[in-house]
Design an enzyme around this catalytic site. Structure first.
Site, PDB file in Angstrom:
ATOM      1  N   ASN A  23     -38.832 -16.524  21.459  1.00  0.00           N
ATOM      2  CA  ASN A  23     -39.900 -17.335  20.834  1.00  0.00           C
ATOM      3  C   ASN A  23     -39.535 -18.277  19.544  1.00  0.00           C
ATOM      4  O   ASN A  23     -40.549 -18.794  20.001  1.00  0.00           O
ATOM      5  CB  ASN A  23     -40.554 -15.945  20.063  1.00  0.00           C
ATOM      6  CG  ASN A  23     -40.885 -15.011  20.969  1.00  0.00           C
ATOM      7  OD1 ASN A  23     -41.392 -15.576  22.445  1.00  0.00           O
ATOM      8  ND2 ASN A  23     -41.689 -13.837  20.652  1.00  0.00           N
ATOM      9  N   ARG A  93     -47.124 -17.446  29.403  1.00  0.00           N
ATOM     10  CA  ARG A  93     -47.763 -17.929  28.919  1.00  0.00           C
ATOM     11  C   ARG A  93     -47.828 -19.257  27.789  1.00  0.00           C
ATOM     12  O   ARG A  93     -48.188 -19.871  27.920  1.00  0.00           O
ATOM     13  CB  ARG A  93     -48.927 -17.192  27.997  1.00  0.00           C
ATOM     14  CG  ARG A  93     -49.386 -15.387  29.110  1.00  0.00           C
ATOM     15  CD  ARG A  93     -50.044 -15.123  28.498  1.00  0.00           C
ATOM     16  NE  ARG A  93     -51.038 -15.261  27.335  1.00  0.00           N
ATOM     17  CZ  ARG A  93     -51.042 -15.875  26.648  1.00  0.00           C
ATOM     18  NH1 ARG A  93     -49.923 -16.609  25.851  1.00  0.00           N
ATOM     19  NH2 ARG A  93     -52.027 -16.651  26.630  1.00  0.00           N
ATOM     20  N   PRO A 123     -56.926 -15.683  24.370  1.00  0.00           N
ATOM     21  CA  PRO A 123     -57.112 -16.759  24.905  1.00  0.00           C
ATOM     22  C   PRO A 123     -56.586 -18.015  23.928  1.00  0.00           C
ATOM     23  O   PRO A 123     -55.524 -17.717  23.245  1.00  0.00           O
ATOM     24  CB  PRO A 123     -58.580 -16.023  24.357  1.00  0.00           C
ATOM     25  CG  PRO A 123     -58.485 -15.899  24.043  1.00  0.00           C
ATOM     26  CD  PRO A 123     -57.399 -14.139  24.461  1.00  0.00           C
ATOM     27  N   VAL A 124     -57.418 -18.991  24.957  1.00  0.00           N
ATOM     28  CA  VAL A 124     -56.488 -20.088  24.132  1.00  0.00           C
ATOM     29  C   VAL A 124     -57.180 -21.008  23.392  1.00  0.00           C
ATOM     30  O   VAL A 124     -57.153 -21.870  22.915  1.00  0.00           O
ATOM     31  CB  VAL A 124     -55.007 -20.715  24.881  1.00  0.00           C
ATOM     32  CG1 VAL A 124     -53.777 -19.869  25.093  1.00  0.00           C
ATOM     33  CG2 VAL A 124     -55.970 -21.056  26.087  1.00  0.00           C
ATOM     34  N   ASP A 125     -58.829 -20.394  23.266  1.00  0.00           N
ATOM     35  CA  ASP A 125     -59.550 -21.172  22.521  1.00  0.00           C
ATOM     36  C   ASP A 125     -58.667 -21.378  21.364  1.00  0.00           C
ATOM     37  O   ASP A 125     -59.969 -22.778  21.170  1.00  0.00           O
ATOM     38  CB  ASP A 125     -61.112 -20.178  22.467  1.00  0.00           C
ATOM     39  CG  ASP A 125     -60.773 -18.256  21.472  1.00  0.00           C
ATOM     40  OD1 ASP A 125     -59.232 -18.206  21.564  1.00  0.00           O
ATOM     41  OD2 ASP A 125     -61.294 -18.212  21.023  1.00  0.00           O
ATOM     42  N   LEU A 126     -58.470 -21.077  20.289  1.00  0.00           N
ATOM     43  CA  LEU A 126     -57.939 -21.281  19.014  1.00  0.00           C
ATOM     44  C   LEU A 126     -57.570 -22.554  18.766  1.00  0.00           C
ATOM     45  O   LEU A 126     -57.275 -23.696  18.357  1.00  0.00           O
ATOM     46  CB  LEU A 126     -57.260 -20.595  18.056  1.00  0.00           C
ATOM     47  CG  LEU A 126     -58.113 -18.934  18.291  1.00  0.00           C
ATOM     48  CD1 LEU A 126     -57.398 -18.297  17.223  1.00  0.00           C
ATOM     49  CD2 LEU A 126     -60.587 -19.327  17.640  1.00  0.00           C
ATOM     50  N   ILE A 336     -52.790  -6.441  16.368  1.00  0.00           N
ATOM     51  CA  ILE A 336     -52.366  -7.839  17.089  1.00  0.00           C
ATOM     52  C   ILE A 336     -53.616  -7.705  18.772  1.00  0.00           C
ATOM     53  O   ILE A 336     -54.340  -8.829  19.112  1.00  0.00           O
ATOM     54  CB  ILE A 336     -51.476  -8.022  17.090  1.00  0.00           C
ATOM     55  CG1 ILE A 336     -51.020  -7.535  16.270  1.00  0.00           C
ATOM     56  CG2 ILE A 336     -51.498  -9.920  17.338  1.00  0.00           C
ATOM     57  CD1 ILE A 336     -51.161  -9.256  14.481  1.00  0.00           C
ATOM     58  N   ARG A 406     -37.527 -11.071  31.474  1.00  0.00           N
ATOM     59  CA  ARG A 406     -37.919 -12.151  30.704  1.00  0.00           C
ATOM     60  C   ARG A 406     -37.149 -12.638  29.187  1.00  0.00           C
ATOM     61  O   ARG A 406     -37.274 -13.834  28.396  1.00  0.00           O
ATOM     62  CB  ARG A 406     -39.341 -11.968  30.705  1.00  0.00           C
ATOM     63  CG  ARG A 406     -40.551 -11.773  31.922  1.00  0.00           C
ATOM     64  CD  ARG A 406     -41.616 -12.096  31.583  1.00  0.00           C
ATOM     65  NE  ARG A 406     -42.173 -13.374  31.159  1.00  0.00           N
ATOM     66  CZ  ARG A 406     -43.417 -13.176  30.732  1.00  0.00           C
ATOM     67  NH1 ARG A 406     -44.108 -12.548  30.967  1.00  0.00           N
ATOM     68  NH2 ARG A 406     -43.845 -14.280  29.788  1.00  0.00           N
TER      69      ARG A 406
HETATM   70  C1  EPZ Z   1     -46.562 -14.689  20.075  1.00  0.00           C
HETATM   71  O1  EPZ Z   1     -47.333 -14.484  21.700  1.00  0.00           O
HETATM   72  C2  EPZ Z   1     -45.426 -14.926  21.115  1.00  0.00           C
HETATM   73  N1  EPZ Z   1     -45.204 -14.996  21.998  1.00  0.00           N
HETATM   74  C3  EPZ Z   1     -46.082 -13.406  21.417  1.00  0.00           C
HETATM   75  O2  EPZ Z   1     -44.551 -12.170  21.496  1.00  0.00           O
HETATM   76  C4  EPZ Z   1     -46.084 -12.105  19.675  1.00  0.00           C
HETATM   77  O3  EPZ Z   1     -46.440 -11.262  20.750  1.00  0.00           O
HETATM   78  C5  EPZ Z   1     -47.567 -13.030  19.148  1.00  0.00           C
HETATM   79  O4  EPZ Z   1     -46.706 -14.165  18.925  1.00  0.00           O
HETATM   80  C6  EPZ Z   1     -47.747 -12.230  18.094  1.00  0.00           C
HETATM   81  O5  EPZ Z   1     -46.852 -12.064  17.304  1.00  0.00           O
HETATM   82  C7  EPZ Z   1     -44.509 -16.119  21.839  1.00  0.00           C
HETATM   83  O6  EPZ Z   1     -44.543 -17.162  20.365  1.00  0.00           O
HETATM   84  C8  EPZ Z   1     -44.306 -17.034  22.862  1.00  0.00           C
HETATM   85  P1  EPZ Z   1     -50.849 -15.241  19.257  1.00  0.00           P
HETATM   86  P2  EPZ Z   1     -49.314 -15.649  21.475  1.00  0.00           P
HETATM   87  O7  EPZ Z   1     -51.721 -16.461  19.502  1.00  0.00           O
HETATM   88  O8  EPZ Z   1     -48.581 -16.609  19.764  1.00  0.00           O
HETATM   89  C9  EPZ Z   1     -55.408 -14.121  19.374  1.00  0.00           C
HETATM   90  C10 EPZ Z   1     -42.832 -11.730  23.347  1.00  0.00           C
HETATM   91  O9  EPZ Z   1     -43.224  -9.624  23.519  1.00  0.00           O
HETATM   92  N2  EPZ Z   1     -55.710 -15.384  20.034  1.00  0.00           N
HETATM   93  O10 EPZ Z   1     -50.422 -14.790  17.167  1.00  0.00           O
HETATM   94  O11 EPZ Z   1     -49.583 -15.368  22.215  1.00  0.00           O
HETATM   95  C11 EPZ Z   1     -54.233 -13.085  20.564  1.00  0.00           C
HETATM   96  O12 EPZ Z   1     -55.190 -13.022  21.449  1.00  0.00           O
HETATM   97  C12 EPZ Z   1     -44.525 -11.869  23.502  1.00  0.00           C
HETATM   98  O13 EPZ Z   1     -42.106 -11.879  22.756  1.00  0.00           O
HETATM   99  C13 EPZ Z   1     -57.040 -15.673  20.168  1.00  0.00           C
HETATM  100  O14 EPZ Z   1     -57.979 -14.530  20.088  1.00  0.00           O
HETATM  101  O15 EPZ Z   1     -49.447 -14.322  19.811  1.00  0.00           O
HETATM  102  C14 EPZ Z   1     -53.994 -11.824  19.629  1.00  0.00           C
HETATM  103  O16 EPZ Z   1     -55.212 -11.324  19.894  1.00  0.00           O
HETATM  104  C15 EPZ Z   1     -45.488 -10.515  23.556  1.00  0.00           C
HETATM  105  N3  EPZ Z   1     -57.516 -17.023  21.041  1.00  0.00           N
HETATM  106  C16 EPZ Z   1     -53.734 -12.684  18.503  1.00  0.00           C
HETATM  107  O17 EPZ Z   1     -54.596 -13.960  18.704  1.00  0.00           O
HETATM  108  C17 EPZ Z   1     -56.263 -17.662  20.868  1.00  0.00           C
HETATM  109  O18 EPZ Z   1     -56.288 -19.061  20.486  1.00  0.00           O
HETATM  110  C18 EPZ Z   1     -52.688 -13.356  18.237  1.00  0.00           C
HETATM  111  O19 EPZ Z   1     -52.207 -14.084  19.010  1.00  0.00           O
HETATM  112  C19 EPZ Z   1     -55.529 -17.364  20.253  1.00  0.00           C
HETATM  113  C20 EPZ Z   1     -54.586 -16.397  20.240  1.00  0.00           C
END
Ligand code: EPZ
Length: 427
Positions: A23, A93, A123-126, A336, A406
């Site tokens: 990551n 993703r 989602p990636v809305d943020l 989360i 992965r």
């Molecule tokens: C990163 O994912 C990590 N992946 C994940 O690791 C990790 O679990 C996660 O952060 C939380 O620490 C990488 O770094 C490649 P988030 P990410 O955006 O960035 C919501 C692993 O096992 N959200 O911090 O995708 C989302 O749905 C993986 O190595 C929105 O709603 O996670 C979640 O509920 C799994 N809209 C929360 O925020 C958005 O635009 C946190 O997600 C973005 C996120």
């Protein structure tokens, strides 16, 4: 399809070198798109997601040389495409991390929507809202994000620095905006930024390439845009994988073993280290790493996942496996992701006592686990099933370990070097 065949119970002991963090490596590879000169990266973990990310950049015309974990050099001086196609993005993703660099350097990007995965809609809305705040025009059509920066008017095809306040912490959202802000016109402030060590590592890489970043590791990140980034003056070694380290630390704790994790840093996992100590394991820094052992009984300890420096969601499944051997009932709360308890039912198949109520799992132990066939559903759930297999009586077959491949390099070799009986079979 590959599976792991594990003969238990066992006790792991010895030392292993922690690989580079997946990551941290993924945003570091994306950062190469920002530079007009080659970027050299060390300690990339030789795992499937890294190979996917390299394939994605290669498809855009980035020239790559070297094979992880040796030095990999990426030259994005000439790009043929600014598109991230569905067939690659759907398998990983984190491909969304190319959106920011492509917008910042080329003023346009066409990136497939990642889609969800087993643990949630994700989602990636943020990310999109942030880039719109920086002056990008974004449309989502036919499963693709079409983003561009107007070439006419004051923007002249370049993102504009802005204040981006995330309503909730997003790790790759923070990283995507950080990447884009390095070349934006003016200053970008990211409020409620992720503080994960992987974000700090990315900021260090970008700074070595000429970016002006301050506040990395705090909830407020400030980036002063520059006109161009150069390559890395010397290879950037991505930081050690704290989640891999935590996974093997849990292996030592669950089997009553004694493992030295070379390259691991306790300060990257404060909440996990605290929980491990409270549960009865000994965790001590040693030269070049972290030593984890457990000789006494395991005690039940509640954990609730949270953004760093809180308890990492990526170690939630592993904790649930560990708590099946603790003397009493513990609560595991996942805050989360909405669906990150898929490993619970598989642990129950091995004889664990787990009851899920919404975002809380109640684990009662110690349970005598018996080997069985179980199926992995996602990267960290598969690690939890392997941990349970180490202490289950008899043979455990963990199916679909492509999930494991992965994010964990050579897990069967690393566990075997610690005395476990694990082999990769067709299953
Ligand atoms: C990163 O994912 C990590 N992946 C994940 O690791 C990790 O679990 C996660 O952060 C939380 O620490 C990488 O770094 C490649 P988030 P990410 O955006 O960035 C919501 C692993 O096992 N959200 O911090 O995708 C989302 O749905 C993986 O190595 C929105 O709603 O996670 C979640 O509920 C799994 N809209 C929360 O925020 C958005 O635009 C946190 O997600 C973005 C996120």
């Amino acid at each position: 399809m590959d599976a792991f065949l594990i003969s238990g119970p066992c006790r792991v002991s010895g030392s292993l070198a922690v690989s580079g963090a997946k990551n941290a490596a993924l945003p570091a590879i994306a950062a190469a798109l920002l530079a007009e000169r080659p970027v050299a990266l060390d300690r990339l973990p030789p795992v499937a997601d890294i190979r996917t990310m390299k394939r994605l950049l290669s498809g855009m015309g980035v020239a790559l040389s070297g094979e992880a974990p040796a030095t990999v050099t990426l030259d994005a001086s000439r790009l043929a495409s600014t598109e991230a196609p569905y067939d690659l993005v759907r398998t990983m993703r984190a491909s969304i991390l190319v959106l920011g660099p492509l917008l910042a350097r080329f003023g346009e990007a066409r990136v497939s929507l990642p889609g969800g995965c087993a643990i949630g809609v994700r989602p990636v809305d943020l990310h999109i809202l942030a880039f719109e705040a920086m002056g990008a025009r974004v449309a989502v059509e036919k499963g693709y994000i079409h983003a561009h920066v107007s070439r006419v008017g004051p923007q002249r095809g370049r993102l504009t620095g802005a204040t981006v306040r995330f309503p909730q912490v997003t790790v790759t959202g923070t990283e995507n905006v950080l990447l884009a802000a390095t070349l934006a016109r003016g200053v970008t402030t990211i409020e409620n930024a992720a503080c994960e060590p992987e974000v700090v590592d990315l900021a260090a890489l970008l700074s070595s390439m000429g970016a002006r970043v301050s506040g990395a590791g705090t909830p407020t990140l400030v980036v002063e845009g520059v006109d161009a980034l150069h390559g890395t003056p010397q290879p950037h070694a991505v930081l050690a994988d704290r989640i891999e380290a935590g996974t093997y630390a849990a292996a030592a704790a669950i089997t009553g073993g004694d493992v030295t994790l070379l390259g691991a840093r306790g300060e990257d996992l404060p909440a996990f280290v605290a929980a491990l100590g409270a549960a009865g394991a000994d965790v001590a820094p040693c030269d070049g790493g972290l030593r984890v052992s457990r000789s006494g009984p395991l005690r039940p300890v509640d954990v609730e996942t949270a953004p760093h420096p809180g308890y990492p969601t990526d170690l939630q499944a592993q904790w649930m496996a560990l708590m099946t051997q603790a003397g009493g009932t513990s609560r595991v709360v996942e805050t989360i992701f909405e669906n990150r308890f898929l490993h619970a039912a598989e642990l129950v198949r091995l004889g664990a006592q787990v009851r899920v109520e919404g975002h809380t799992a109640f684990v009662t132990g110690p349970s005598r686990l018996e080997g069985a066939t179980v199926t992995a559903s996602d990267l960290r759930a598969s690690a939890a099933l392997v941990l349970a297999g180490l202490v289950a009586e008899g043979e455990t077959l963990v199916r679909r370990i492509y999930h494991l491949d992965r994010g964990y390099a050579a897990m069967e070799q690393k566990l075997s070097s610690l005395g476990a009986r694990v082999s990769r079979v067709e299953g």
